[in-house]
Write an enzyme that holds these catalytic residues in place. Sequence first.
Site, PDB file in Angstrom:
ATOM      1  CE1 TYR A  14      -4.288  -1.391   0.339  1.00  0.00           C
ATOM      2  CE2 TYR A  14      -3.038  -3.024   1.371  1.00  0.00           C
ATOM      3  CZ  TYR A  14      -4.353  -2.568   0.994  1.00  0.00           C
ATOM      4  OH  TYR A  14      -5.165  -3.563   0.485  1.00  0.00           O
ATOM      5  CG  ASP A  36       6.418  -7.789  -2.560  1.00  0.00           C
ATOM      6  OD1 ASP A  36       5.962  -6.635  -2.101  1.00  0.00           O
ATOM      7  OD2 ASP A  36       6.415  -8.770  -2.019  1.00  0.00           O
ATOM      8  NE  ARG A  41       0.468  -6.830  -2.161  1.00  0.00           N
ATOM      9  CZ  ARG A  41       0.478  -6.334  -0.775  1.00  0.00           C
ATOM     10  NH1 ARG A  41       1.580  -6.384  -0.137  1.00  0.00           N
ATOM     11  NH2 ARG A  41      -0.703  -5.637  -0.395  1.00  0.00           N
ATOM     12  N   PRO A  92       4.021  -4.842  11.161  1.00  0.00           N
ATOM     13  CG  PRO A  92       4.035  -7.349  11.034  1.00  0.00           C
ATOM     14  CD  PRO A  92       4.730  -6.143  10.268  1.00  0.00           C
ATOM     15  CD  GLU A 161       4.256   8.704   1.715  1.00  0.00           C
ATOM     16  OE1 GLU A 161       5.061   8.826   1.031  1.00  0.00           O
ATOM     17  OE2 GLU A 161       3.234   9.583   1.724  1.00  0.00           O
ATOM     18  CE  LYS A 220       3.493   7.206   9.242  1.00  0.00           C
ATOM     19  NZ  LYS A 220       2.544   7.431   8.272  1.00  0.00           N
ATOM     20  CB  ALA A 222       4.106  12.661  17.184  1.00  0.00           C
ATOM     21  NE  ARG A 260      -7.551  28.540  20.276  1.00  0.00           N
ATOM     22  CZ  ARG A 260      -7.714  28.965  21.616  1.00  0.00           C
ATOM     23  NH1 ARG A 260      -6.877  29.175  22.497  1.00  0.00           N
ATOM     24  NH2 ARG A 260      -8.990  28.816  21.760  1.00  0.00           N
ATOM     25  N   GLY A 273      -9.687   2.134  12.173  1.00  0.00           N
ATOM     26  CA  GLY A 273      -9.053   1.002  11.714  1.00  0.00           C
ATOM     27  C   GLY A 273      -8.116   1.220  11.046  1.00  0.00           C
ATOM     28  CB  CYS A 276      -1.291   3.638   9.959  1.00  0.00           C
ATOM     29  SG  CYS A 276      -0.357   3.479   8.708  1.00  0.00           S
ATOM     30  CG  PHE A 277      -4.996   5.846  13.088  1.00  0.00           C
ATOM     31  CD1 PHE A 277      -3.930   6.468  12.573  1.00  0.00           C
ATOM     32  CD2 PHE A 277      -6.135   6.323  12.758  1.00  0.00           C
ATOM     33  CE1 PHE A 277      -3.980   7.661  11.690  1.00  0.00           C
ATOM     34  CE2 PHE A 277      -6.298   7.749  12.206  1.00  0.00           C
ATOM     35  CZ  PHE A 277      -5.198   8.070  11.669  1.00  0.00           C
TER      36      PHE A 277
HETATM   37  C1  UDX Z   1      -3.818   7.160   8.574  1.00  0.00           C
HETATM   38  C2  UDX Z   1      -3.030   8.483   8.493  1.00  0.00           C
HETATM   39  O1  UDX Z   1      -4.135   9.354   7.972  1.00  0.00           O
HETATM   40  C3  UDX Z   1      -1.991   8.715   7.251  1.00  0.00           C
HETATM   41  O2  UDX Z   1      -1.417  10.236   7.310  1.00  0.00           O
HETATM   42  C4  UDX Z   1      -0.889   7.849   7.719  1.00  0.00           C
HETATM   43  O3  UDX Z   1       0.101   7.795   6.654  1.00  0.00           O
HETATM   44  C5  UDX Z   1      -1.626   6.166   7.861  1.00  0.00           C
HETATM   45  O4  UDX Z   1      -2.765   6.295   8.841  1.00  0.00           O
HETATM   46  P1  UDX Z   1      -5.188   5.538   6.946  1.00  0.00           P
HETATM   47  O5  UDX Z   1      -5.068   4.818   8.017  1.00  0.00           O
HETATM   48  O6  UDX Z   1      -5.151   5.287   5.679  1.00  0.00           O
HETATM   49  O7  UDX Z   1      -4.341   6.870   7.304  1.00  0.00           O
HETATM   50  O8  UDX Z   1      -6.627   6.491   7.196  1.00  0.00           O
HETATM   51  P2  UDX Z   1      -7.457   7.576   7.601  1.00  0.00           P
HETATM   52  O9  UDX Z   1      -8.017   8.377   6.828  1.00  0.00           O
HETATM   53  O10 UDX Z   1      -6.392   8.304   8.480  1.00  0.00           O
HETATM   54  O11 UDX Z   1      -8.558   6.853   8.602  1.00  0.00           O
HETATM   55  C6  UDX Z   1      -8.010   6.049   9.650  1.00  0.00           C
HETATM   56  C7  UDX Z   1      -9.472   5.552  10.687  1.00  0.00           C
HETATM   57  O12 UDX Z   1     -10.104   6.422  11.213  1.00  0.00           O
HETATM   58  C8  UDX Z   1     -10.490   4.869   9.568  1.00  0.00           C
HETATM   59  O13 UDX Z   1     -11.062   3.611  10.033  1.00  0.00           O
HETATM   60  C9  UDX Z   1     -11.527   6.099   9.402  1.00  0.00           C
HETATM   61  O14 UDX Z   1     -12.846   5.515   9.462  1.00  0.00           O
HETATM   62  C10 UDX Z   1     -11.570   6.563  11.099  1.00  0.00           C
HETATM   63  N1  UDX Z   1     -11.702   7.848  11.205  1.00  0.00           N
HETATM   64  C11 UDX Z   1     -11.350   8.858  10.572  1.00  0.00           C
HETATM   65  C12 UDX Z   1     -13.068   8.203  12.326  1.00  0.00           C
HETATM   66  O15 UDX Z   1     -13.500   7.197  12.647  1.00  0.00           O
HETATM   67  N2  UDX Z   1     -13.474   9.472  12.180  1.00  0.00           N
HETATM   68  C13 UDX Z   1     -12.467  10.645  11.665  1.00  0.00           C
HETATM   69  O16 UDX Z   1     -13.256  11.711  11.729  1.00  0.00           O
HETATM   70  C14 UDX Z   1     -11.778  10.304  10.585  1.00  0.00           C
HETATM   71  P1  ADP Z   2       2.308  -1.444   3.860  1.00  0.00           P
HETATM   72  O1  ADP Z   2       1.053  -1.009   3.901  1.00  0.00           O
HETATM   73  O2  ADP Z   2       3.518  -0.932   4.707  1.00  0.00           O
HETATM   74  O3  ADP Z   2       2.800  -0.757   2.454  1.00  0.00           O
HETATM   75  P2  ADP Z   2       2.157  -4.268   3.037  1.00  0.00           P
HETATM   76  O4  ADP Z   2       1.969  -5.335   3.727  1.00  0.00           O
HETATM   77  O5  ADP Z   2       0.871  -3.552   1.909  1.00  0.00           O
HETATM   78  O6  ADP Z   2       2.725  -2.971   3.811  1.00  0.00           O
HETATM   79  O7  ADP Z   2       3.406  -4.149   1.878  1.00  0.00           O
HETATM   80  C1  ADP Z   2       4.504  -4.638   2.113  1.00  0.00           C
HETATM   81  C2  ADP Z   2       5.194  -5.510   1.169  1.00  0.00           C
HETATM   82  O8  ADP Z   2       6.686  -5.921   1.402  1.00  0.00           O
HETATM   83  C3  ADP Z   2       4.572  -7.022   0.821  1.00  0.00           C
HETATM   84  O9  ADP Z   2       4.002  -7.039  -0.365  1.00  0.00           O
HETATM   85  C4  ADP Z   2       5.429  -8.004   1.387  1.00  0.00           C
HETATM   86  O10 ADP Z   2       5.595  -9.183   0.597  1.00  0.00           O
HETATM   87  C5  ADP Z   2       6.693  -7.210   0.930  1.00  0.00           C
HETATM   88  N1  ADP Z   2       8.128  -7.553   1.723  1.00  0.00           N
HETATM   89  C6  ADP Z   2       8.253  -7.973   3.137  1.00  0.00           C
HETATM   90  N2  ADP Z   2       9.478  -8.433   3.384  1.00  0.00           N
HETATM   91  C7  ADP Z   2      10.195  -8.404   2.170  1.00  0.00           C
HETATM   92  C8  ADP Z   2      11.539  -8.841   1.900  1.00  0.00           C
HETATM   93  N3  ADP Z   2      12.386  -9.020   2.617  1.00  0.00           N
HETATM   94  N4  ADP Z   2      11.797  -8.338   0.653  1.00  0.00           N
HETATM   95  C9  ADP Z   2      10.962  -8.066  -0.373  1.00  0.00           C
HETATM   96  N5  ADP Z   2       9.460  -7.783  -0.111  1.00  0.00           N
HETATM   97  C10 ADP Z   2       9.381  -7.851   1.108  1.00  0.00           C
END
Ligand code: UDX
Ligand code: ADP
Length: 481
Positions: A14, A36, A41, A92, A161, A220, A222, A260, A273, A276-277
């Site tokens: 992603y 990869d 993939r 993860p 990112e 990141k 934070a 603010r 969900g 990341c969070f």
């Molecule tokens: C997040 C950060 O926004 C992004 O900057 C970082 O790089 C990765 O994590 P993402 O997880 O893709 O991105 O989605 P985001 O839009 O932030 O939403 C996260 C979750 O919060 C979702 O489940 C969303 O539905 C929920 N959400 C978001 C709420 O419940 N309420 C809100 O007001 C905003």
């Molecule tokens: P993210 O959301 O951080 O991008 P993903 O799980 O979508 O995470 O993608 C991570 C990718 O990295 C997977 O497709 C996985 O196969 C690949 N990967 C993990 N370890 C290695 C490695 N040692 N060499 C090459 N690719 C890898």
Amino acid sequence: IMKVKKICCIGAGYVGGPTCSVMACKCPDIQVTVVDLNKARINAWNSDQLPIYEPGLDEIVQKHRGKNLFFSTNIDDAIKSADLIFISVNTPTKTYGIGKGRAADLKYVESCARHIAAVSTGFKIVVEKSTVPVRAAASISSILSSNKQSSTSYQVLSNPEFLAEGTAVENLVNPDRVLIGGEKSPEGNAAVDALAEIYANWVDPEKIIKTNTWSSELSKLAANAFLAQRISSINSMSAICEATGADVGEVANAVGKDSRIGNKFLQASIGFGGSCFQKDVLNLVYLCEALNLPEVANYWQQVIEINNYQRRRFANHIVSSLYNTVYGKQITLLGFAFKKDTGDTRESSAIYVAKYLMDEGANLKIYDPKVPSKQIMVELEHPTISECPEKARELIDVCDDPYVACQGAHAIAVCTEWDMFKTLDFEKIFNSMLKPAFIFDGRGILPYEKLLDIGFEVLLMGKCPRETVLRKQYFPSCNFK
Ligand code: UDX
Ligand code: ADP
């Protein structure tokens, strides 16, 4: 300034996929190869059916693939010929050993570092893009320098990112900022400048922030922790609203008007969900514990606790409204992705809502416009969610039509804020459901006045319903005019 001509990105997920596609699009003179281990993939990236769905991504890939954008499983060659290597593999939460359930698992990052060390010659800039715990760059550096061949040298940078799924292309093309952290030395500064130069092809230099490595890594974590905290804050308010008759939408609007505070990320929901969070907040908590800062750790842990509470509360509302039993009843979940415009289900709150309802013996019909049924079953058959896969298969039916999914249901629960749900034919749905027909809108997106007029019993997070059976029964303390 050193000119980067070839980029290798390890990890076609992603983060790596969209980031490198946009980079190739904005830097026609740079050759970008995304590699990869996962052959399926890479094949998908080379096909018409990309492995991830992001608005605008297909067009970019189609235009640049085979020209200056390549997807390959030949990791060795891509590393060897690159001037700059992004590590964007998954990190993860650990599911075993020390830090289980909290610390980030760095095994994939480490294996990349070892792979780079094994095949590299000459000078390479290695950039961590995956979200990593603070000081991971130091670990990568140590692995690289302990295993390097005599002719090889490295600079390790942090370049987190910030893209959000569903808006990845837009975020990449027009970022709020680009953050680059590096070692504070002439060599470190030169490497930071070389990466900044790439972004300068399309990003305003004022938005490119250069810091030391640890500031970049911590920023990141934070940023994600602050965003998650806002959602937990508004969700905690939603519980107070339900108990008092205040309306969480009105509260969010009034609070958000303060410049603010700002008005974004104040949508009450069934909890956040996504990949990341939760991972990043837990990672921060673990870091604080490791640094012997228990007060700070507890503070951030509460963001997670409220998120779990909100998921549980939503499921409890459903059970208590349906006369305290959902055993054998059909409940329809509309939406399964963790948010709209993505097919991603990682840590989706819908998984936990489904789990709580399955624990109560409910039959679930699930509809999501983007998530394949196989993916839904993988999530719900997981041992942390279902007693056993057979049980999950017995209770769950994934539908490919929202009207079919709602037919014969006791209740509908909206778990993802897909736009298409707002315009469903609710008269038709009402007529096909058992009565009283309940709708639990976990995202606050439906036209609920209209639903009440049709005859639905409607429940929203943080909003007391109008004069209905539900309100009298479950919100006796609601102080309505
Ligand atoms: C997040 C950060 O926004 C992004 O900057 C970082 O790089 C990765 O994590 P993402 O997880 O893709 O991105 O989605 P985001 O839009 O932030 O939403 C996260 C979750 O919060 C979702 O489940 C969303 O539905 C929920 N959400 C978001 C709420 O419940 N309420 C809100 O007001 C905003
Ligand atoms: P993210 O959301 O951080 O991008 P993903 O799980 O979508 O995470 O993608 C991570 C990718 O990295 C997977 O497709 C996985 O196969 C690949 N990967 C993990 N370890 C290695 C490695 N040692 N060499 C090459 N690719 C890898």
